[in-house]
Every structure is written in structure tokens, then in C-alpha cells.
Design a protein around this motif. Structure first.
Motif, mmCIF file in Angstrom:
data_model
loop_
_atom_site.group_PDB
_atom_site.id
_atom_site.type_symbol
_atom_site.label_atom_id
_atom_site.label_comp_id
_atom_site.label_asym_id
_atom_site.label_seq_id
_atom_site.Cartn_x
_atom_site.Cartn_y
_atom_site.Cartn_z
ATOM 1 N N SER A 224 1.489 25.772 13.602
ATOM 2 C CA SER A 224 2.235 24.832 12.777
ATOM 3 C C SER A 224 1.990 23.402 13.253
ATOM 4 N N TYR A 225 2.047 22.502 12.315
ATOM 5 C CA TYR A 225 1.918 21.074 12.582
ATOM 6 C C TYR A 225 2.607 20.355 11.431
ATOM 7 N N TYR A 226 2.566 19.049 11.433
ATOM 8 C CA TYR A 226 3.233 18.266 10.401
ATOM 9 C C TYR A 226 2.217 17.361 9.715
ATOM 10 N N LYS A 227 2.518 17.046 8.470
ATOM 11 C CA LYS A 227 1.675 16.139 7.700
ATOM 12 C C LYS A 227 2.540 14.993 7.215
ATOM 13 N N ILE A 228 2.106 13.783 7.520
ATOM 14 C CA ILE A 228 2.775 12.581 7.029
ATOM 15 C C ILE A 228 1.911 12.052 5.888
ATOM 16 N N VAL B 243 0.818 -1.212 0.000
ATOM 17 C CA VAL B 243 0.000 0.000 0.000
ATOM 18 C C VAL B 243 0.853 1.263 0.000
ATOM 19 N N VAL B 244 1.996 1.225 0.668
ATOM 20 C CA VAL B 244 2.807 2.431 0.840
ATOM 21 C C VAL B 244 4.100 2.319 0.027
ATOM 22 N N ASP B 245 4.189 3.132 -1.036
ATOM 23 C CA ASP B 245 5.395 3.163 -1.855
ATOM 24 C C ASP B 245 6.336 4.292 -1.449
ATOM 25 N N SER B 246 5.793 5.353 -0.890
ATOM 26 C CA SER B 246 6.645 6.441 -0.407
ATOM 27 C C SER B 246 6.010 7.100 0.810
ATOM 28 N N ILE B 247 6.878 7.618 1.661
ATOM 29 C CA ILE B 247 6.463 8.303 2.879
ATOM 30 C C ILE B 247 7.133 9.669 2.859
ATOM 31 N N SER B 248 6.334 10.705 3.030
ATOM 32 C CA SER B 248 6.908 12.048 3.100
ATOM 33 C C SER B 248 6.363 12.768 4.328
ATOM 34 N N VAL B 249 7.184 13.665 4.845
ATOM 35 C CA VAL B 249 6.795 14.466 6.001
ATOM 36 C C VAL B 249 6.936 15.928 5.616
ATOM 37 N N TRP B 250 5.876 16.688 5.869
ATOM 38 C CA TRP B 250 5.822 18.107 5.532
ATOM 39 C C TRP B 250 5.561 18.921 6.780
ATOM 40 N N GLU B 251 6.223 20.057 6.867
ATOM 41 C CA GLU B 251 5.900 21.022 7.915
ATOM 42 C C GLU B 251 4.786 21.898 7.357
ATOM 43 N N MET B 252 3.741 22.095 8.134
ATOM 44 C CA MET B 252 2.579 22.864 7.692
ATOM 45 C C MET B 252 2.452 24.134 8.522
ATOM 46 N N LYS B 253 2.124 25.220 7.876
ATOM 47 C CA LYS B 253 1.835 26.482 8.568
ATOM 48 C C LYS B 253 0.602 27.084 7.930
ATOM 49 N N GLY B 254 -0.421 27.304 8.749
ATOM 50 C CA GLY B 254 -1.655 27.895 8.230
ATOM 51 C C GLY B 254 -2.357 27.030 7.209
ATOM 52 N N GLY B 255 -2.207 25.710 7.296
ATOM 53 C CA GLY B 255 -2.872 24.803 6.370
ATOM 54 C C GLY B 255 -2.188 24.648 5.028
#
Length: 148
Positions: free
Chosen positions: A100-104, A47-59
Motif C-alpha cells: 500500500s501507498y498513497y497518491k496525491i 495550476v492547482v484547483d483541487s488536491i486529493s489524497v488516495w490510499e492505493m493497494k496493488g496499484g
């Protein structure tokens, strides 16, 4: 006759309470983050071919922390970190997404238009499919520092 009805009502109430307790525990009990909240462990690599992590600010995606593909060395390390995390569904705590939060993001090369997005705040609140969880085991910093 009246005693039989009272006994049946009591038995019915006890059964309803038991079933409700089991359903409540299965929904709000502690769960393994990787295995139960993302996907079945036998299907993770399918199911998972890649994993990325993003820093989010204001959506908005502010900064890419890292992207690992299934062929990369870090893929198994990231997967291991996520599989060691445990989360518990919360009733009264909500994730604050105003700061701020993070998105995986978990993507599948066969279905790139439908990624799995998980939001996670620095205080350990997690949003998966519009459900709020709290990390009870694991640390966001561990994941963020893997790329360094």
C-alpha cells in the motif's frame, strides 16, 4: 609548450568537475516539495484547483482520504503542509509500490485530463514524474490526519 598543454588539460578537467558538481547538486540536493517539485510558488493557485489524497493497494485507488478544492478552508492548510515538506532525490533507494501507498493528485479545472500524480509511501519515499525522492522534512501522517 608541453607545460601549456598540461595546464590547459588540468584547467579543462577542473572546469568539467565543477560543472558536474553543480549539476549534481542542483538535481540531488534537498528541495522544497511544494515550491520546486510541484510547481512554481507564484503559480500554485493558478495550476492547482483541487488536491486529493488516495490510499492505493496493488496499484488501484482503494480509498479516498480527502479532496479539497481551492474554495475550501482546508486548501490553504494542505498547501502549507506541502510547502513545509522537503525532499531529496535518491540514487539507490526505490519506492516499493507492491504494497500500500498513497497518491496525491493535483488537478486544474482548465486541464482535468492532465493531473499531477505523486506517489508516496509510508516510509517517506516519493515518486514524482518517475523520479524517486525521499522526504527529509515533513510527515505523511500530518497530511493524512488533516481531514479528521
Amino acid at each position: 609548450m608541453r607545460n601549456k598543454r598540461i595546464n590547459l588539460v588540468i584547467i579543462a578537467i577542473v572546469l568539467v568537475l565543477c560543472i558536474t558538481g553543480i549539476l549534481f547538486y542542483s538535481e540531488y540536493g534537498t528541495k522544497n516539495f511544494g515550491n520546486e517539485l510541484i510547481t512554481n510558488p507564484d503559480k500554485f493557485e493558478k495550476v492547482v484547483d483541487s488536491i486529493s489524497v488516495w490510499e492505493m493497494k496493488g496499484g488501484v485507488d482503494n480509498k479516498n482520504i480527502f479532496i479539497v478544492n481551492k474554495d475550501d478552508e482546508l486548501y490553504n492548510e494542505v498547501r502549507s503542509i506541502l510547502n513545509n515538506w522537503e525532499a531529496k532525490r535518491t540514487l539507490f533507494k526505490n519506492m516499493d509500490v507492491s504494497d500500500s501507498y498513497y497518491k496525491i493528485v493535483f488537478t486544474n479545472k482548465d486541464d482535468i485530463t492532465n493531473p499531477i500524480n505523486i506517489l508516496i509511501s509510508e516510509d517517506g519515499m516519493v515518486n514524482i514524474n518517475a523520479r524517486e525522492y525521499e522526504l527529509v522534512k515533513g510527515d505523511l501522517d500530518e497530511l493524512l490526519n488533516i481531514a479528521n
